[in-house]
Design an enzyme around this catalytic site. Structure first.
Site, PDB file in Angstrom:
ATOM      1  N   GLN A 173       0.753  -1.252   0.035  1.00 31.18           N
ATOM      2  CA  GLN A 173       0.022   0.240   0.225  1.00 31.18           C
ATOM      3  C   GLN A 173       0.938   1.377   0.072  1.00 31.18           C
ATOM      4  O   GLN A 173       1.721   1.381   0.576  1.00 31.18           O
ATOM      5  CB  GLN A 173      -0.968   0.084   1.064  1.00 31.18           C
ATOM      6  CG  GLN A 173      -0.432  -0.097   2.690  1.00 31.18           C
ATOM      7  CD  GLN A 173      -1.436  -0.136   3.498  1.00 31.18           C
ATOM      8  OE1 GLN A 173      -2.663   0.354   3.424  1.00 31.18           O
ATOM      9  NE2 GLN A 173      -1.060  -0.884   4.789  1.00 31.18           N
ATOM     10  N   HIS A 195      -3.015   0.048  -3.592  1.00 32.10           N
ATOM     11  CA  HIS A 195      -3.674   0.731  -2.477  1.00 32.10           C
ATOM     12  C   HIS A 195      -4.250   1.874  -3.115  1.00 32.10           C
ATOM     13  O   HIS A 195      -5.605   2.156  -3.287  1.00 32.10           O
ATOM     14  CB  HIS A 195      -3.296   0.484  -1.123  1.00 32.10           C
ATOM     15  CG  HIS A 195      -4.190   0.787  -0.139  1.00 32.10           C
ATOM     16  ND1 HIS A 195      -4.372   2.307   0.433  1.00 32.10           N
ATOM     17  CD2 HIS A 195      -5.036   0.048   0.427  1.00 32.10           C
ATOM     18  CE1 HIS A 195      -5.416   2.159   1.187  1.00 32.10           C
ATOM     19  NE2 HIS A 195      -5.835   0.986   1.291  1.00 32.10           N
ATOM     20  N   ASP A 239      -8.164   0.981  -3.238  1.00 26.07           N
ATOM     21  CA  ASP A 239      -9.075   1.393  -2.374  1.00 26.07           C
ATOM     22  C   ASP A 239      -9.805   2.651  -2.579  1.00 26.07           C
ATOM     23  O   ASP A 239      -8.868   3.772  -2.489  1.00 26.07           O
ATOM     24  CB  ASP A 239      -8.448   1.155  -0.946  1.00 26.07           C
ATOM     25  CG  ASP A 239      -9.500   1.150   0.240  1.00 26.07           C
ATOM     26  OD1 ASP A 239     -10.689   1.219  -0.281  1.00 26.07           O
ATOM     27  OD2 ASP A 239      -9.025   0.581   1.280  1.00 26.07           O
ATOM     28  N   GLU A 274     -11.566  -1.849  -4.470  1.00 25.29           N
ATOM     29  CA  GLU A 274     -11.985  -1.897  -2.985  1.00 25.29           C
ATOM     30  C   GLU A 274     -12.932  -0.820  -2.526  1.00 25.29           C
ATOM     31  O   GLU A 274     -12.687   0.477  -2.617  1.00 25.29           O
ATOM     32  CB  GLU A 274     -10.736  -2.023  -2.058  1.00 25.29           C
ATOM     33  CG  GLU A 274     -11.097  -2.385  -0.490  1.00 25.29           C
ATOM     34  CD  GLU A 274      -9.672  -2.600   0.203  1.00 25.29           C
ATOM     35  OE1 GLU A 274     -10.051  -2.523   1.449  1.00 25.29           O
ATOM     36  OE2 GLU A 274      -8.553  -2.856  -0.266  1.00 25.29           O
ATOM     37  N   ASP A 308     -15.034  -3.901   2.201  1.00 26.70           N
ATOM     38  CA  ASP A 308     -14.215  -3.719   3.517  1.00 26.70           C
ATOM     39  C   ASP A 308     -15.027  -2.709   4.511  1.00 26.70           C
ATOM     40  O   ASP A 308     -15.298  -3.500   5.342  1.00 26.70           O
ATOM     41  CB  ASP A 308     -12.957  -2.459   2.752  1.00 26.70           C
ATOM     42  CG  ASP A 308     -12.058  -2.015   4.146  1.00 26.70           C
ATOM     43  OD1 ASP A 308     -12.308  -2.594   5.013  1.00 26.70           O
ATOM     44  OD2 ASP A 308     -11.424  -1.124   3.842  1.00 26.70           O
ATOM     45  N   GLN A 330     -12.036  -8.083   2.457  1.00 26.75           N
ATOM     46  CA  GLN A 330     -10.988  -7.909   3.137  1.00 26.75           C
ATOM     47  C   GLN A 330     -11.015  -8.357   4.467  1.00 26.75           C
ATOM     48  O   GLN A 330     -12.320  -7.783   5.394  1.00 26.75           O
ATOM     49  CB  GLN A 330     -10.559  -6.361   3.283  1.00 26.75           C
ATOM     50  CG  GLN A 330      -9.312  -6.604   4.082  1.00 26.75           C
ATOM     51  CD  GLN A 330      -8.721  -4.966   4.521  1.00 26.75           C
ATOM     52  OE1 GLN A 330      -7.786  -5.127   4.948  1.00 26.75           O
ATOM     53  NE2 GLN A 330      -9.048  -3.850   4.034  1.00 26.75           N
ATOM     54  N   LYS A 332      -9.938  -7.814   7.641  1.00 28.35           N
ATOM     55  CA  LYS A 332      -9.327  -6.911   8.175  1.00 28.35           C
ATOM     56  C   LYS A 332      -8.746  -7.317   9.733  1.00 28.35           C
ATOM     57  O   LYS A 332      -9.496  -7.064  10.584  1.00 28.35           O
ATOM     58  CB  LYS A 332      -9.991  -5.550   8.255  1.00 28.35           C
ATOM     59  CG  LYS A 332      -8.995  -4.265   8.849  1.00 28.35           C
ATOM     60  CD  LYS A 332      -9.448  -2.950   8.496  1.00 28.35           C
ATOM     61  CE  LYS A 332      -9.224  -2.465   6.999  1.00 28.35           C
ATOM     62  NZ  LYS A 332      -9.477  -1.217   6.627  1.00 28.35           N
ATOM     63  N   CYS A 362      -2.285  -0.304   8.082  1.00 29.82           N
ATOM     64  CA  CYS A 362      -0.805   0.199   8.366  1.00 29.82           C
ATOM     65  C   CYS A 362      -0.313   0.633   9.671  1.00 29.82           C
ATOM     66  O   CYS A 362       0.743   0.683   9.996  1.00 29.82           O
ATOM     67  CB  CYS A 362      -0.763   1.523   7.401  1.00 29.82           C
ATOM     68  SG  CYS A 362      -2.074   2.585   7.784  1.00 29.82           S
TER      69      CYS A 362
END
Length: 414
Positions: A173, A195, A239, A274, A308, A330, A332, A362
């Site tokens: 990303q 990303h 995304d 995404e 997401d 995703q 997560k 991240c």
């Protein structure tokens, strides 16, 4: 092998907590930070330092197993748990979790992880996802140390899977540095990129989507320009944080038409989008994503939709998968709480024929990323996120190297 003590330390994550609602409402950049007031409860500023808690299990033979409690960058948004601050939650570990763990036998990861993952606080509410995430990582490491196995081998044994004999595709990303960071990704031959962080209509998507089309064209050309082998064909995974829905008023037919334009622009590279919409409500989100996914299939438009927002818990993953709300989901990892839920989620996606993207944020740590690699190697998702951070090199290094260690150790045993 028993746990004889639980020790906690305050830590930093690889990125920051950002108030997503404030950013969507137009908070402007000021250097690396944002201008304006936060709007999500708990935030002191729109961007603030990410925090973590390392949970260390001291074993009776002196070994120390550990995992890191961490929460996503956009905490408090999209139906997620609130901001996770170390000083607020170390006392919760000391009071609620440590007494349950000290003296326990590390014979089964799954049993102990599920027990911790189901814990409620004094108000009868499930304890914070970040607590469940980090403590179960430590439990997995503890069981692996007790059994003298790799963590992925413990998962495979307890969930009746096999450890992958090849690397899982890594998704890198870029953060806002969506040009320079792409060069890093291509040089390192990342399998999935970039990303892109397309989280603002005016600045990044374009009122009619024109800025994203231009960016996709640049990505296509940059890959062709910098790649060193003809075989390198990364998947483009972008995304958009619901901005396509914002720009097109969540009109499914307009969105589908736009996806066709993106598909043609990306060719010959495969494209994933995404979070095309965020309608701010779970059931409606499932409904609209399912409609978009279905229409793209009908029109034979080769753009994969990745869910997401509002797809946070294990139950959410199951509901999105059951209703066809996305070609890929995703998972997560911090949002699911216990790492046991991440394992279950990937396996459920396999069962339903839906792509599993073992993601995260991240805003994690090197330790949570390493443990997630073991979960991925035992469950074989389509791709795994390079994390933490937005600098590409660090997160890619952590995930890639841990994966290669697993492969090398298992190959050496043969």
């Amino acid at each position: 092998m028993k746990i004889v003590d639980v020790v906690c330390s305050k830590g930093r994550t690889g990125f920051y907590f950002d108030d997503q609602r404030a950013i969507k409402a137009g908070a402007g950049h000021d250097g690396f930070t944002y201008i304006g007031q936060p709007v999500t409860e708990g935030f002191k500023s729109v961007r603030q330092a990410g925090e973590a808690v390392s949970v260390m299990l001291v074993l009776e033979d002196g070994q120390i197993a550990y995992g890191d409690c961490a929460a996503v960058q956009y905490s408090g948004a999209g139906g997620r748990d609130p901001l996770f601050l170390a000083d607020d939650f170390i006392p919760v570990i000391e009071k609620m979790i440590k007494p349950r763990l000290v003296g326990r036998e590390l014979s089964s990861f799954r049993t102990l992880a599920e027990e911790i993952d189901s814990l409620n606080d004094d108000n009868g509410k499930r304890i914070h996802t970040a607590l469940r995430y980090g403590v179960t990582q430590a439990i997995l490491d503890g069981v692996a140390k007790a059994k003298k196995q790799l963590m992925c081998e413990v998962v495979a044994e307890e969930y009746n899977t096999t450890v992958s004999d090849k690397a899982i595709a890594i998704f890198t990303q870029s953060g806002d540095d969506r040009y320079n960071n792409v060069d890093k990704m291509i040089i390192k031959a990342a399998e999935v990129l970039p990303h892109g962080l397309i989280n603002n209509v005016k600045e990044k998507l374009g009122e009619n989507g024109e800025l994203l089309v231009k960016y996709v064209a640049w990505l296509r050309d940059r890959v062709a320009q910098l790649k060193t082998t003809g075989e390198y064909q990364p998947v483009l995974h972008i995304d958009v944080y619901g901005t396509i829905g914002q720009a097109f008023n969540n009109d499914v037919e307009r969105i589908v038409t736009y996806m066709r334009e993106l598909e043609k622009t990306a060719a010959p590279l495969k494209l994933r989008i995404e979070g095309p919409v965020d309608v701010e409500e779970r059931e409606r989100q499932i409904e609209v994503l399912a409609q978009i996914t279905s229409r793209l299939h009908e029109e034979k438009i080769n753009v994969e939709i990745v869910a997401d927002e509002w797809c946070n818990t294990l139950q959410d993953i199951k509901d999105f998968a059951d209703k066809g709300a996305g070609d890929m989901l995703q998972i997560k990892t911090p949002d699911l709480g216990g790492i046991n839920n991440t394992i279950e989620a990937v396996l459920y996606c396999h069962e339903k024929g839906v792509g599993a993207y073992q993601g995260g944020t991240c805003n994690e740590t090197n330790r949570s990323a390493e443990v997630c690699v073991h979960a991925a190697m035992a469950t074989k998702p389509v791709q795994i996120l390079a994390k933490p951070g937005m600098g590409v090199d660090e997160g890619y290094m952590i995930v890639y190297n841990e994966m290669q260690r697993i492969l090398a150790v298992r190959n050496a045993r043969k």
